[in-house]
Motif scaffolding. Sequence first.
Motif, PDB file in Angstrom:
ATOM      1  N   HIS A   1      46.094  42.084  40.570  1.00 12.08           N
ATOM      2  CA  HIS A   1      46.280  42.087  39.115  1.00 12.08           C
ATOM      3  C   HIS A   1      45.153  41.297  38.472  1.00 12.08           C
ATOM      4  O   HIS A   1      44.371  40.623  39.148  1.00 12.08           O
ATOM      5  N   ALA A   2      45.074  41.378  37.155  1.00 11.54           N
ATOM      6  CA  ALA A   2      44.083  40.616  36.395  1.00 11.54           C
ATOM      7  C   ALA A   2      44.745  39.352  35.854  1.00 11.54           C
ATOM      8  O   ALA A   2      45.922  39.367  35.495  1.00 11.54           O
ATOM      9  N   ASP A   3      43.980  38.274  35.812  1.00  8.97           N
ATOM     10  CA  ASP A   3      44.460  37.052  35.168  1.00  8.97           C
ATOM     11  C   ASP A   3      43.293  36.344  34.513  1.00  8.97           C
ATOM     12  O   ASP A   3      42.150  36.764  34.648  1.00  8.97           O
ATOM     13  N   GLY A   4      43.579  35.288  33.784  1.00  7.17           N
ATOM     14  CA  GLY A   4      42.532  34.524  33.121  1.00  7.17           C
ATOM     15  C   GLY A   4      42.515  34.742  31.627  1.00  7.17           C
ATOM     16  O   GLY A   4      43.250  35.559  31.087  1.00  7.17           O
ATOM     17  N   PRO A   5      41.635  34.018  30.929  1.00  9.10           N
ATOM     18  CA  PRO A   5      41.570  34.105  29.471  1.00  9.10           C
ATOM     19  C   PRO A   5      40.908  35.403  28.998  1.00  9.10           C
ATOM     20  O   PRO A   5      40.124  36.010  29.738  1.00  9.10           O
ATOM     21  N   PRO A   6      41.197  35.832  27.762  1.00  6.50           N
ATOM     22  CA  PRO A   6      40.556  37.039  27.222  1.00  6.50           C
ATOM     23  C   PRO A   6      39.036  36.946  27.305  1.00  6.50           C
ATOM     24  O   PRO A   6      38.450  35.894  27.055  1.00  6.50           O
ATOM     25  N   GLY A   7      38.418  38.041  27.716  1.00  4.78           N
ATOM     26  CA  GLY A   7      36.965  38.087  27.838  1.00  4.78           C
ATOM     27  C   GLY A   7      36.440  37.499  29.132  1.00  4.78           C
ATOM     28  O   GLY A   7      35.254  37.591  29.418  1.00  4.78           O
ATOM     29  N   ALA A   8      37.321  36.877  29.914  1.00  2.00           N
ATOM     30  CA  ALA A   8      36.905  36.277  31.190  1.00  2.00           C
ATOM     31  C   ALA A   8      37.971  36.539  32.265  1.00  2.00           C
ATOM     32  O   ALA A   8      38.257  35.682  33.090  1.00  2.00           O
ATOM     33  N   HIS A   9      38.577  37.723  32.208  1.00  2.00           N
ATOM     34  CA  HIS A   9      39.579  38.058  33.222  1.00  2.00           C
ATOM     35  C   HIS A   9      38.927  38.192  34.589  1.00  2.00           C
ATOM     36  O   HIS A   9      37.746  38.519  34.700  1.00  2.00           O
ATOM     37  N   ARG A  10      39.717  37.949  35.601  1.00  2.27           N
ATOM     38  CA  ARG A  10      39.279  38.159  36.979  1.00  2.27           C
ATOM     39  C   ARG A  10      40.384  38.950  37.675  1.00  2.27           C
ATOM     40  O   ARG A  10      41.528  38.969  37.224  1.00  2.27           O
TER      41      ARG A  10
ATOM     42  N   ALA B   1      36.868  41.280  34.407  1.00  2.00           N
ATOM     43  CA  ALA B   1      37.385  42.329  35.284  1.00  2.00           C
ATOM     44  C   ALA B   1      38.848  42.617  34.981  1.00  2.00           C
ATOM     45  O   ALA B   1      39.602  41.740  34.567  1.00  2.00           O
ATOM     46  N   GLY B   2      39.262  43.869  35.225  1.00  2.00           N
ATOM     47  CA  GLY B   2      40.658  44.224  35.009  1.00  2.00           C
ATOM     48  C   GLY B   2      40.987  45.615  35.503  1.00  2.00           C
ATOM     49  O   GLY B   2      40.146  46.316  36.057  1.00  2.00           O
ATOM     50  N   GLN B   3      42.233  46.016  35.287  1.00  2.00           N
ATOM     51  CA  GLN B   3      42.760  47.326  35.659  1.00  2.00           C
ATOM     52  C   GLN B   3      42.532  47.656  37.129  1.00  2.00           C
ATOM     53  O   GLN B   3      41.993  48.701  37.469  1.00  2.00           O
TER      54      GLN B   3
ATOM     55  N   ARG C   1      61.414  39.374  41.107  1.00  2.00           N
ATOM     56  CA  ARG C   1      60.679  38.158  41.453  1.00  2.00           C
ATOM     57  C   ARG C   1      59.519  37.964  40.476  1.00  2.00           C
ATOM     58  O   ARG C   1      58.756  38.890  40.233  1.00  2.00           O
ATOM     59  N   GLU C   2      59.403  36.759  39.936  1.00  2.00           N
ATOM     60  CA  GLU C   2      58.259  36.416  39.090  1.00  2.00           C
ATOM     61  C   GLU C   2      57.134  35.926  39.993  1.00  2.00           C
ATOM     62  O   GLU C   2      57.327  35.021  40.799  1.00  2.00           O
ATOM     63  N   ILE C   3      55.949  36.522  39.828  1.00  2.00           N
ATOM     64  CA  ILE C   3      54.801  36.166  40.653  1.00  2.00           C
ATOM     65  C   ILE C   3      53.928  35.127  39.963  1.00  2.00           C
ATOM     66  O   ILE C   3      53.417  34.216  40.589  1.00  2.00           O
ATOM     67  N   GLY C   4      53.715  35.266  38.661  1.00  2.00           N
ATOM     68  CA  GLY C   4      52.877  34.323  37.923  1.00  2.00           C
ATOM     69  C   GLY C   4      52.224  35.000  36.737  1.00  2.00           C
ATOM     70  O   GLY C   4      52.506  36.153  36.423  1.00  2.00           O
ATOM     71  N   LYS C   5      51.345  34.300  36.092  1.00  2.00           N
ATOM     72  CA  LYS C   5      50.650  34.821  34.915  1.00  2.00           C
ATOM     73  C   LYS C   5      49.690  35.930  35.319  1.00  2.00           C
ATOM     74  O   LYS C   5      49.064  35.868  36.375  1.00  2.00           O
ATOM     75  N   GLY C   6      49.553  36.950  34.474  1.00  2.00           N
ATOM     76  CA  GLY C   6      48.620  38.030  34.742  1.00  2.00           C
ATOM     77  C   GLY C   6      49.052  39.316  34.068  1.00  2.00           C
ATOM     78  O   GLY C   6      50.068  39.371  33.368  1.00  2.00           O
ATOM     79  N   MET C   7      48.238  40.359  34.294  1.00  2.00           N
ATOM     80  CA  MET C   7      48.521  41.670  33.709  1.00  2.00           C
ATOM     81  C   MET C   7      47.929  42.756  34.595  1.00  2.00           C
ATOM     82  O   MET C   7      47.181  42.473  35.531  1.00  2.00           O
ATOM     83  N   SER C   8      48.288  44.000  34.313  1.00  2.00           N
ATOM     84  CA  SER C   8      47.753  45.190  34.982  1.00  2.00           C
ATOM     85  C   SER C   8      47.910  45.148  36.500  1.00  2.00           C
ATOM     86  O   SER C   8      46.952  45.305  37.244  1.00  2.00           O
TER      87      SER C   8
END
Length: 179
Positions: free
Chosen positions: A104-113, A139-141, A82-89
């Motif tokens: 998970h983290a999402d958003g533009p580089p340097g401004a992840h949430r 924020a991330g990881q 299943r694809e959930i959406g854009k994001g990482m970690s």
Amino acid sequence: VIALRRPSTLWLGVADASLAPAGPLVSLTRKGATLGTPAVAPWGGGGAVAWAERAAGEREWTILVAGFTPDGEGATVIGPVREIGKGMSPTLAALPDGDLLLAHADGPPGAHRVVARRLGRDLEPRGEELVVSPESINAGQPVAAVRPDGRAIVAFFAADRASRAASVLATSLACDPGF
């Protein structure tokens, strides 16, 4: 539950209480994609896996999830991806009612949430995602944990956007088991 990553393949499996394999590892190949580190959680008599992947030539990462269970005859069966959406970690934790908590983290580089959302037993998102990190930080990881009563915590790395000072923050959640 076990997950190993190779360039475009995840190897998934289940172990019993004595840590003996409940069957051979099974492969989940994602042709033409770069895979991030998988997150696993025991779930539904087997396990669930979440990972970020990026298609060849793309810049955006996408979060995907799948379930896997031993079939009782020595094999492991992988459910639909299943694809959930854009994001990482991504990180996963099982909820007491059989649903999953995905962060998970999402958003533009340097401004992840960091965002969290509930996934049903069919791995489809239930409700809207919840932002668990302050808007003023990068924020991330994330890492998530859930108690048997449904109380949860999502911890994550945080960097102040102005000073780049790093810390670890956490947000508590109440995941209603009757939702």
